[in-house]
Enzyme design. Structure first.
Site, PDB file in Angstrom:
ATOM      1  N   ASP A   1       0.812  -1.188   0.106  1.00 34.02           N
ATOM      2  CA  ASP A   1       0.084   0.059   0.040  1.00 34.02           C
ATOM      3  C   ASP A   1       0.724   1.234  -0.087  1.00 34.02           C
ATOM      4  OD1 ASP A   1      -1.633  -2.084   0.313  1.00 34.02           O
ATOM      5  OD2 ASP A   1      -2.746  -1.185   2.131  1.00 34.02           O
TER       6      ASP A   1
ATOM      7  N   GLU B   1       2.854  -8.836  11.447  1.00 32.87           N
ATOM      8  CA  GLU B   1       2.632  -8.588   9.946  1.00 32.87           C
ATOM      9  C   GLU B   1       4.003  -8.148   9.377  1.00 32.87           C
ATOM     10  OE1 GLU B   1      -0.122  -5.180  10.051  1.00 32.87           O
ATOM     11  OE2 GLU B   1      -0.687  -5.353   7.977  1.00 32.87           O
TER      12      GLU B   1
HETATM   13  C1  2M8 Z   1      -3.024  -3.909   4.050  1.00 31.90           C
HETATM   14  O1  2M8 Z   1      -3.919  -3.679   3.331  1.00 31.90           O
HETATM   15  C2  2M8 Z   1      -5.172  -3.106   3.955  1.00 31.90           C
HETATM   16  C3  2M8 Z   1      -5.899  -2.414   2.831  1.00 31.90           C
HETATM   17  O2  2M8 Z   1      -6.220  -3.360   1.752  1.00 31.90           O
HETATM   18  C4  2M8 Z   1      -5.025  -2.163   4.940  1.00 31.90           C
HETATM   19  O3  2M8 Z   1      -3.860  -1.778   5.251  1.00 31.90           O
HETATM   20  O4  2M8 Z   1      -6.030  -1.815   5.550  1.00 31.90           O
HETATM   21  C5  2M8 Z   1      -1.855  -4.693   3.071  1.00 31.90           C
HETATM   22  O5  2M8 Z   1      -0.629  -5.293   3.671  1.00 31.90           O
HETATM   23  C6  2M8 Z   1      -2.433  -5.737   2.112  1.00 31.90           C
HETATM   24  O6  2M8 Z   1      -1.757  -6.122   1.240  1.00 31.90           O
HETATM   25  C7  2M8 Z   1      -3.360  -6.870   2.760  1.00 31.90           C
HETATM   26  O7  2M8 Z   1      -3.620  -7.793   1.902  1.00 31.90           O
HETATM   27  C8  2M8 Z   1      -4.046  -6.462   3.828  1.00 31.90           C
HETATM   28  C9  2M8 Z   1      -4.895  -7.454   4.615  1.00 31.90           C
HETATM   29  O8  2M8 Z   1      -3.911  -8.298   5.382  1.00 31.90           O
HETATM   30  O9  2M8 Z   1      -3.410  -5.490   4.679  1.00 31.90           O
END
Ligand code: 2M8
Length: 450
Positions: free
Chosen positions: A180, A419
């Site tokens: 992101d 994460e």
């Molecule tokens: C993160 O993205 C989400 C938005 O889609 C967020 O920050 O709220 C990213 O690391 C993405 O790659 C990942 O799929 C998601 C859920 O782990 O989190």
């Protein structure tokens, strides 16, 4: 036995990883994290299936089936599938308004209007090979049933995200890339003028200790402004592509897509799909391999995204630049060059790293930040994708070094399947008990037993 860790440690790491997946399991799908991500995310689910396959292949398959049940009628697989019963997330289902905005979206469940990297066929192929080896005929028949949905997903990507035939997929939002707030998007986002939109409140900052671990408010304004514009375009690819201010040909996504077509062709052939489909999938794999190879930059020794708004490559140094490794049938000179970049001083060989793993952005390069999300921390899941590719290119020793270094990182007592991690101190960051971190740990642990 695993060479990375003594058996007592591998056993406890495996047990702890399974416990994370059990706790985040909602029956038919898995939350990416207990509180920060309470809905189903597209590429998380595929990577979670990669771990589940070691303990319960039927449940791994269910993860994909649930996701694909939310597929749009044009074939796109949404990046989030919302569950009304699980926790707060912003932007939630109302903000996306998928059903009200596009007749292509399913009436139920509510979804976002974006996509994420197409890793799904990699997981399906793993489930398929396991089912064949263990004579799980019921599972094979479920793979038969879901195959047309996978093909429709790939066809959507080819026809709607690479209508020009460049061999690279176009994304409309940093969230589509999965990385992101990577410096990959900085220059394009800097050109964006944010207009009037409703006030909003972020939820993500409630779930991390330090706001510096997450994207900034300035970045969030831009993310939400892009969603606002996408809704104005009714999530229609045709409308969006006329003049949308964020259109980037994403090299990592395209490399994954080349591999995914290869995997889907492998399954299709084994289950007797028509030769015209197999031919199509192989042609697509080859087209995206060529696209990714063509994105190689001799000066930076990395593959680069292409900013279609200014018709220029995006000259940053991030782990996405190593993505040619994921592409099947890569020419040996490109492979050797990428491997040199990966193990050199900008990535796994950088001075001062706690473990020789790949950071998300090269330390010392513009935009690097050791603690901020995709701007520098090491993401085990990104390391896993590169490892997966390295194995396929016969770079076994280097692949093993990455696997061992990641497992050592993950078995630190404080690691808790975070994460992401500060690459210099190995401090866990972002969410704890992140499902895909646990899942790929399981896959790495099982690797020596395969
Ligand atoms: C993160 O993205 C989400 C938005 O889609 C967020 O920050 O709220 C990213 O690391 C993405 O790659 C990942 O799929 C998601 C859920 O782990 O989190």
């Amino acid at each position: 036995m695993d060479r990375a860790l003594p058996p007592s440690q591998t056993d406890s790491l495996r047990e702890a990883a399974l416990e994370v997946l059990r706790k985040n399991d909602l029956g038919d799908w898995t939350k990416p994290a207990p509180r920060l991500y309470p809905h189903q995310w597209s590429w998380d689910s595929a990577l979670i299936a990669m771990g589940l396959v070691h303990t319960d292949p039927g449940r791994a398959m269910r993860e994909l089936e649930t996701l694909f049940a939310a597929q749009w009628s044009d074939g796109r697989v949404p990046h989030i599938v919302f569950n009304p019963r699980t926790g707060d997330y912003f932007p939630g289902a109302d903000w996306w308004a998928s059903t009200r905005t596009s007749s292509l979206a399913p009436v139920e469940p509510a979804t976002s209007g974006l996509i994420q990297p197409p890793v799904h066929a990699l997981a399906l192929s793993r489930i398929f090979d396991g089912a064949r080896a263990q004579h799980l005929h019921a599972l094979e028949s479920r793979i038969h049933d879901v195959f047309p949905r996978f093909l429709a997903w790939h066809r959507y990507l080819v026809e709607c995200r690479d209508a020009a035939g460049s061999g690279l997929l176009t994304i409309y939002h940093p969230w589509e890339s999965g990385t992101d707030n990577s410096p990959r998007w900085d220059s394009c986002l800097a050109r964006l003028e944010v207009g009037q939109m409703p006030a909003y409140q972020r939820h993500d900052l409630k779930h991390v200790e330090d706001p510096a671990e997450r994207p900034t408010h300035r970045e969030y304004d831009r993310y939400l402004w892009l969603v606002h514009l996408l809704k104005q375009a009714s999530y229609s690819d045709e409308v969006i592509q006329r003049d949308f201010p964020f259109q980037i040909r994403d090299v990592l996504m395209s490399a994954i897509f080349a591999a995914a077509n290869h995997c889907l062709a492998h399954i299709g052939e084994a289950i007797g799909r028509p030769s015209s489909e197999l031919e199509e999938l192989r042609t697509w794999s080859d087209r995206f391999r060529r696209g990714v190879e063509g994105a190689w930059d001799d000066e930076l020794q990395l593959a680069l995204d292409w900013d279609a708004g200014i018709e220029q490559p995006v000259r940053v140094q991030t782990c996405a630049g190593l993505s040619p490794l994921i592409v099947p049938d890569l020419s040996s000179d490109v492979r050797d060059a990428v491997m040199a970049s990966l193990s050199g001083p900008r990535f796994a060989g950088a001075a001062g790293l706690a473990y020789a793993v790949v950071p998300s952005t090269a330390p010392d390069s513009p935009g690097f930040h050791a603690r901020s999300y995709w701007r520098g921390p090491t993401w085990p899941v990104a390391n896993w994708l590169l490892w997966w590719g390295m194995l396929r290119h016969g770079s076994e020793q280097q692949a093993e070094a990455i696997r061992v270094a990641n497992l050592e990182l993950l078995q630190q007592p404080q690691a808790q399947f975070a994460e992401y991690f500060d690459p210099f101190t190995a401090e866990p960051l972002g969410s704890r008990d992140q499902s895909w971190t646990a899942s790929i740990a399981l896959d790495w642990l099982a690797f020596r037993e395969r």
